[in-house]
Structure formats: structure tokens, C-alpha cells
Enzyme design. Sequence first.
Site, PDB file in Angstrom:
ATOM      1  N   GLY A 108       0.824  -1.190   0.000  1.00 37.91           N
ATOM      2  CA  GLY A 108       0.000   0.000   0.000  1.00 37.91           C
ATOM      3  C   GLY A 108       0.864   1.247   0.000  1.00 37.91           C
ATOM      4  O   GLY A 108       2.067   1.205   0.297  1.00 37.91           O
ATOM      5  N   CYS A 109       0.255   2.377  -0.327  1.00 45.14           N
ATOM      6  CA  CYS A 109       1.019   3.619  -0.441  1.00 45.14           C
ATOM      7  C   CYS A 109       1.568   4.068   0.914  1.00 45.14           C
ATOM      8  O   CYS A 109       2.760   4.391   1.035  1.00 45.14           O
ATOM      9  CB  CYS A 109       0.169   4.707  -1.079  1.00 45.14           C
ATOM     10  SG  CYS A 109      -1.465   4.934  -0.324  1.00 45.14           S
ATOM     11  N   TYR A 110       0.731   4.091   1.941  1.00 47.85           N
ATOM     12  CA  TYR A 110       1.215   4.464   3.274  1.00 47.85           C
ATOM     13  C   TYR A 110       2.274   3.489   3.790  1.00 47.85           C
ATOM     14  O   TYR A 110       3.301   3.913   4.347  1.00 47.85           O
ATOM     15  CB  TYR A 110       0.052   4.530   4.258  1.00 47.85           C
ATOM     16  CG  TYR A 110      -0.818   5.751   4.186  1.00 47.85           C
ATOM     17  CD1 TYR A 110      -0.285   7.039   4.314  1.00 47.85           C
ATOM     18  CD2 TYR A 110      -2.200   5.632   4.035  1.00 47.85           C
ATOM     19  CE1 TYR A 110      -1.107   8.154   4.283  1.00 47.85           C
ATOM     20  CE2 TYR A 110      -3.030   6.751   4.008  1.00 47.85           C
ATOM     21  CZ  TYR A 110      -2.479   8.009   4.135  1.00 47.85           C
ATOM     22  OH  TYR A 110      -3.298   9.108   4.119  1.00 47.85           O
ATOM     23  N   ALA A 113       5.722   4.293   2.149  1.00 46.30           N
ATOM     24  CA  ALA A 113       6.394   5.456   2.724  1.00 46.30           C
ATOM     25  C   ALA A 113       6.890   5.166   4.138  1.00 46.30           C
ATOM     26  O   ALA A 113       8.006   5.564   4.515  1.00 46.30           O
ATOM     27  CB  ALA A 113       5.442   6.653   2.729  1.00 46.30           C
TER      28      ALA A 113
END
Length: 305
Positions: A108-110, A113
Site C-alpha cells: 500500500g502507499c502508506y 512510505a
Amino acid sequence: MEAVFPHLGGVAEGDLAPTDWDALGSGADVVFLALPHGEALAAVSGLLQGGARVIDLGADFRLRDPAAYGRWYGAEHTATDLLSEAAYGLVEWHRDTVAGARLVAIPGCYPTASALALKPLLEHFGDRVSGAIVIDAKSGVSGAGRTPRDGYQYAELNENFKPYGSGAHRHQPEIEQELAAGGRGARVFFSPHLAPMTRGILAACYVPMSAPPGREEVEAVFLDRYAGEPFVRVLTGSALPQTKATLGSNYCDLAVRVDRKRGLAVVFSAIDNLVKGAAGQAVQNMNVMFNLDETTGLLAAPVFP
């Protein structure tokens, strides 16, 4: 359909036949899936049986525990036999596994990061972590997709900034799973926020530490760990990440700050949620899977300002 997707004007609804996953698998070397959660569970088996390799941008193969998938996504996982072979596509940390995989789950994007920011710190200084890690992350609205919903209309988003899913977001168990992958578990409180911008993620990861190392020592760890990584840039000196510096690119920018008096290390991370947090990372995984130059198709410069 044309009202929602204008670029498909002229394509009649009847021209779109149901997908034959077995046939698609036998005719393709690799298939990218970008489906709502639950939809990839039936598709992947047919694609793999047909001989294709699969890169899934959805959530169906990210969590190793099917019970956790049921709790967080509200549905039974019906392809548990494939969970053990699905590689987690954070290339910078799982490159060898990705290279030989038939099935890759794009993070996932979160989690992308957050994991890139925290894993080097935990790998080297995890025994000094003295409490729960707080991930205070902000995302543009493109991460929510296109479905009209209350709270996502222009009049509500513009000039507004708000938290959502604090401590209860589906990406929290994925973040914790990945941080535990190196053998050092971590308690995490994940608090995402919606920012009035189209795209981008900025995560500030606060790590309480007993006897925290100096900033230069932590920076050296990050510079060494990500040396040679084409899409991770460790910022030093006074520089800090910002979303506009990664817009439209596959880069992740990281920076470290340490407050030894207060026993706190902070790692800042910025990515474009649609590129390094989704499609770009998927292409990066494909390049690794097919022994291509890892940067192929991904060296477009960020768009700034």
C-alpha cells in the site's frame, strides 16, 4: 461508462466481454491487477495456472494472516494457498524474493512510505525503541479513488485538512507486518490525514528511543542501506522531504532528525502515492521479475513546482 471514463468514448458496454482469466494467463507473460479488494482472489489462480506472472496492486495478498485479512477487509480470504508464495513487493528490502516470484503483492502507499522510513532505523537501533511508534501521515485525495462519498467533494476538501481512520486504518496491520519482517517487531499507532491536494504522501514517523544515537550516525545508516538504490534519496543537512519533490516520479525522499534531549528520532518520508505508492512500484517489481534494468520506464523527472 463514458460519463465516468471519457477517454473510453466510443467503446460500447457490450464490447467489454467478461475477463477469461485462464485465457489471459496463457497469453500473457505478466498481468497487472488493479481491482477492489476481494476481486483478485478468484483471478490470480487462473492467471497463474495459465502461466502468467501476476503483480497485484490491490490488498488481497499483502497480509500473511487470512484471519487478519478477514478482520480488516470484512471478507473471507478464499485463496489462502497462495499467501505463502506471494512476495511482498517492497523491492528495496525484498528484491531477491521478488525476482523469483510468480505472484507479487504491491505494498500500500502508506506502508511504502512508512516502511522505507523505519526499517533501517529498526534494523540497527531497534533495541533502543522505548515505546509505540507514531506515524503521522498526510495524503492527497487521489488515494481514496473516484467513488463519490461524503467528505470527498471539492467543497469539503478544498481549504480543509483532517484526520481519518486514526488507529483503525487498514494499512496499520500491513505496516506492522513489514516492520516485523526483519525480526524486530514494533508497536505502531498510524494516524493518516487527508490533505487538500491531488496526490502525494508525507509521513512523519516519530520513534521514542532510550539513548538515541546522534543524527549523523542515523544518517550514515540510511546512506549505507540505500546506497545504490535508484529510487530512494536520503536527504542530509537542512533538507527535508516535500511532496512536490517526488510528484509524478518513483522516488522516495527520506530525512532524519534526532532530539536526544527528548529521546526521540523522527524520519520524514515523501512519495507520490500513485507512482512509488502504486503503479511505478508495480513496474519496478516487473523489471526485477524479468531481469530488466530496474529503472526501465521509471526515470521521468519529478514535476516541480
